[in-house]
Design a protein around this motif. Structure first.
Motif, PDB file in Angstrom:
ATOM      1  N   ILE A 192       5.903   0.150 -12.232  1.00 20.51           N
ATOM      2  CA  ILE A 192       4.963  -0.378 -11.248  1.00 20.51           C
ATOM      3  C   ILE A 192       3.550  -0.018 -11.696  1.00 20.51           C
ATOM      4  CG2 ILE A 192       6.608  -0.221  -9.325  1.00 20.51           C
ATOM      5  CD1 ILE A 192       4.998   2.202  -8.285  1.00 20.51           C
ATOM      6  N   ASP A 193       2.579  -0.765 -11.162  1.00 18.37           N
ATOM      7  CA  ASP A 193       1.162  -0.469 -11.379  1.00 18.37           C
ATOM      8  C   ASP A 193       0.589   0.068 -10.079  1.00 18.37           C
ATOM      9  OD1 ASP A 193       1.006  -1.349 -14.066  1.00 18.37           O
ATOM     10  OD2 ASP A 193       0.874  -3.430 -13.391  1.00 18.37           O
ATOM     11  N   ARG A 194      -0.425   0.931 -10.207  1.00 16.38           N
ATOM     12  CA  ARG A 194      -1.063   1.560  -9.047  1.00 16.38           C
ATOM     13  C   ARG A 194      -2.566   1.393  -9.186  1.00 16.38           C
ATOM     14  NH1 ARG A 194       0.127   7.769  -8.650  1.00 16.38           N
ATOM     15  NH2 ARG A 194      -0.875   7.629 -10.663  1.00 16.38           N
ATOM     16  N   GLU A 195      -3.184   0.846  -8.135  1.00 20.47           N
ATOM     17  CA  GLU A 195      -4.623   0.590  -8.157  1.00 20.47           C
ATOM     18  C   GLU A 195      -5.285   1.229  -6.939  1.00 20.47           C
ATOM     19  OE1 GLU A 195      -7.338  -3.378  -7.501  1.00 20.47           O
ATOM     20  OE2 GLU A 195      -5.495  -3.579  -8.659  1.00 20.47           O
ATOM     21  N   ASP A 196      -6.422   1.900  -7.147  1.00 23.32           N
ATOM     22  CA  ASP A 196      -7.176   2.485  -6.036  1.00 23.32           C
ATOM     23  C   ASP A 196      -7.614   1.393  -5.078  1.00 23.32           C
ATOM     24  OD1 ASP A 196      -7.209   5.174  -6.952  1.00 23.32           O
ATOM     25  OD2 ASP A 196      -8.846   4.712  -8.318  1.00 23.32           O
ATOM     26  N   THR A 197      -7.514   1.671  -3.771  1.00 22.57           N
ATOM     27  CA  THR A 197      -7.970   0.715  -2.767  1.00 22.57           C
ATOM     28  C   THR A 197      -8.267   1.466  -1.469  1.00 22.57           C
ATOM     29  OG1 THR A 197      -7.485  -1.423  -1.727  1.00 22.57           O
ATOM     30  CG2 THR A 197      -5.681   0.154  -1.858  1.00 22.57           C
ATOM     31  N   VAL A 198      -8.857   0.765  -0.520  1.00 24.89           N
ATOM     32  CA  VAL A 198      -9.074   1.307   0.820  1.00 24.89           C
ATOM     33  C   VAL A 198      -8.247   0.452   1.768  1.00 24.89           C
ATOM     34  CG1 VAL A 198     -10.752   1.719   2.650  1.00 24.89           C
ATOM     35  CG2 VAL A 198     -11.397   2.108   0.261  1.00 24.89           C
ATOM     36  N   TYR A 199      -7.434   1.104   2.601  1.00 26.16           N
ATOM     37  CA  TYR A 199      -6.563   0.404   3.543  1.00 26.16           C
ATOM     38  C   TYR A 199      -6.693   1.083   4.893  1.00 26.16           C
ATOM     39  CZ  TYR A 199      -2.198  -1.413   5.553  1.00 26.16           C
ATOM     40  OH  TYR A 199      -1.253  -2.009   6.359  1.00 26.16           O
ATOM     41  N   GLY A 245      -9.262   1.893   6.457  1.00 21.71           N
ATOM     42  CA  GLY A 245     -10.305   2.900   6.429  1.00 21.71           C
ATOM     43  C   GLY A 245      -9.994   4.145   5.623  1.00 21.71           C
ATOM     44  N   HIS A 246      -8.870   4.172   4.929  1.00 21.61           N
ATOM     45  CA  HIS A 246      -8.473   5.345   4.149  1.00 21.61           C
ATOM     46  C   HIS A 246      -8.291   4.977   2.684  1.00 21.61           C
ATOM     47  CE1 HIS A 246      -7.772   7.640   7.810  1.00 21.61           C
ATOM     48  NE2 HIS A 246      -7.131   6.569   8.286  1.00 21.61           N
ATOM     49  N   ASN A 247      -8.648   5.911   1.807  1.00 22.24           N
ATOM     50  CA  ASN A 247      -8.390   5.715   0.378  1.00 22.24           C
ATOM     51  C   ASN A 247      -6.890   5.829   0.144  1.00 22.24           C
ATOM     52  OD1 ASN A 247     -11.110   5.501  -0.215  1.00 22.24           O
ATOM     53  ND2 ASN A 247     -11.333   7.685  -0.637  1.00 22.24           N
ATOM     54  N   THR A 248      -6.366   4.886  -0.597  1.00 21.68           N
ATOM     55  CA  THR A 248      -4.939   4.881  -0.912  1.00 21.68           C
ATOM     56  C   THR A 248      -4.760   4.123  -2.214  1.00 21.68           C
ATOM     57  OG1 THR A 248      -2.707   4.434  -0.042  1.00 21.68           O
ATOM     58  CG2 THR A 248      -4.413   2.807   0.455  1.00 21.68           C
ATOM     59  N   TYR A 249      -3.543   3.772  -2.520  1.00 22.28           N
ATOM     60  CA  TYR A 249      -3.237   2.977  -3.707  1.00 22.28           C
ATOM     61  C   TYR A 249      -2.504   1.714  -3.288  1.00 22.28           C
ATOM     62  CZ  TYR A 249      -4.167   7.235  -6.366  1.00 22.28           C
ATOM     63  OH  TYR A 249      -4.751   8.357  -6.911  1.00 22.28           O
ATOM     64  N   TYR A 250      -2.680   0.666  -4.098  1.00 21.76           N
ATOM     65  CA  TYR A 250      -1.907  -0.554  -3.916  1.00 21.76           C
ATOM     66  C   TYR A 250      -0.928  -0.622  -5.074  1.00 21.76           C
ATOM     67  CZ  TYR A 250      -0.729  -5.296  -2.584  1.00 21.76           C
ATOM     68  OH  TYR A 250      -0.051  -6.413  -2.160  1.00 21.76           O
ATOM     69  N   LEU A 251       0.340  -0.751  -4.754  1.00 18.13           N
ATOM     70  CA  LEU A 251       1.419  -0.712  -5.745  1.00 18.13           C
ATOM     71  C   LEU A 251       1.941  -2.119  -5.987  1.00 18.13           C
ATOM     72  CD1 LEU A 251       3.349   2.214  -4.010  1.00 18.13           C
ATOM     73  CD2 LEU A 251       1.513   2.387  -5.709  1.00 18.13           C
ATOM     74  N   HIS A 290       0.849  -1.191   0.000  1.00 18.05           N
ATOM     75  CA  HIS A 290       0.000   0.000   0.000  1.00 18.05           C
ATOM     76  C   HIS A 290       0.885   1.241   0.000  1.00 18.05           C
ATOM     77  CE1 HIS A 290      -2.914  -2.978   1.493  1.00 18.05           C
ATOM     78  NE2 HIS A 290      -3.735  -2.266   0.746  1.00 18.05           N
ATOM     79  N   GLN A 291       0.448   2.269  -0.722  1.00 21.85           N
ATOM     80  CA  GLN A 291       1.267   3.479  -0.834  1.00 21.85           C
ATOM     81  C   GLN A 291       1.539   4.088   0.538  1.00 21.85           C
ATOM     82  OE1 GLN A 291       0.581   5.981  -4.206  1.00 21.85           O
ATOM     83  NE2 GLN A 291       1.153   7.831  -3.098  1.00 21.85           N
ATOM     84  N   SER A 292       0.568   3.996   1.440  1.00 27.53           N
ATOM     85  CA  SER A 292       0.768   4.568   2.778  1.00 27.53           C
ATOM     86  C   SER A 292       1.872   3.833   3.548  1.00 27.53           C
ATOM     87  CB  SER A 292      -0.544   4.527   3.564  1.00 27.53           C
ATOM     88  OG  SER A 292      -1.079   3.218   3.569  1.00 27.53           O
ATOM     89  N   GLU A 293       2.083   2.569   3.256  1.00 30.67           N
ATOM     90  CA  GLU A 293       3.178   1.812   3.868  1.00 30.67           C
ATOM     91  C   GLU A 293       4.482   2.006   3.092  1.00 30.67           C
ATOM     92  OE1 GLU A 293       2.924   0.216   6.790  1.00 30.67           O
ATOM     93  OE2 GLU A 293       0.874   0.984   6.853  1.00 30.67           O
TER      94      GLU A 293
END
Length: 115
Positions: free
Chosen positions: A56-63, A65-71, A28-31
């Motif tokens: 890399i690829d980036r996909e919208d996700t919720v992690y 409880g927050h909107n983020t991206y999965y890389l 996750h982008q936040s991590e």
């Protein structure tokens, strides 16, 4: 239109970010920015650059409880050679222990031996 970049074209931060995504298989982008010990703003810039360069690829996700991206690494970036035995795809790619006494395993080894 963007073109795939070579690793020589990357900054040290981009190389570190790419290696992190490759090693994790997905993060996750936040991590991501925490693991790189950079600010969220700098982490976002690194991600944007790697996405633009098609590394890399980036996909919208919720992690959490927050909107983020999965890389994730791009498919072109994955090393499928680890799945191969000669020119054959290994049917025994798993986390479980391999039963070397199984007929399927013996048949696969014999096919490799006779090629």
């Amino acid at each position: 239109m963007s073109a795939t970049a070579s690793e020589e074209d990357l900054t040290d931060d981009e190389l570190a970010g790419l290696e992190l995504v490759r090693e994790s298989g997905g993060i996750h982008q936040s991590e991501f920015w925490k693991a790189l010990d950079v600010s969220s703003r700098k982490g976002s810039r690194i991600v944007e650059s790697l996405v633009e360069k098609e590394l890399i690829d980036r996909e919208d996700t919720v992690y959490e409880g927050h909107n983020t991206y999965y890389l994730t690494p791009t498919a072109a970036d994955l090393d499928f050679s680890l799945l191969m035995a000669g020119d054959m795809l290994s049917p025994f790619v798993a986390d479980d222990e391999l039963d070397t006494s199984s007929d399927a395993f013996s048949q696969w080894i014999m096919r490799l031996a006779y090629q």
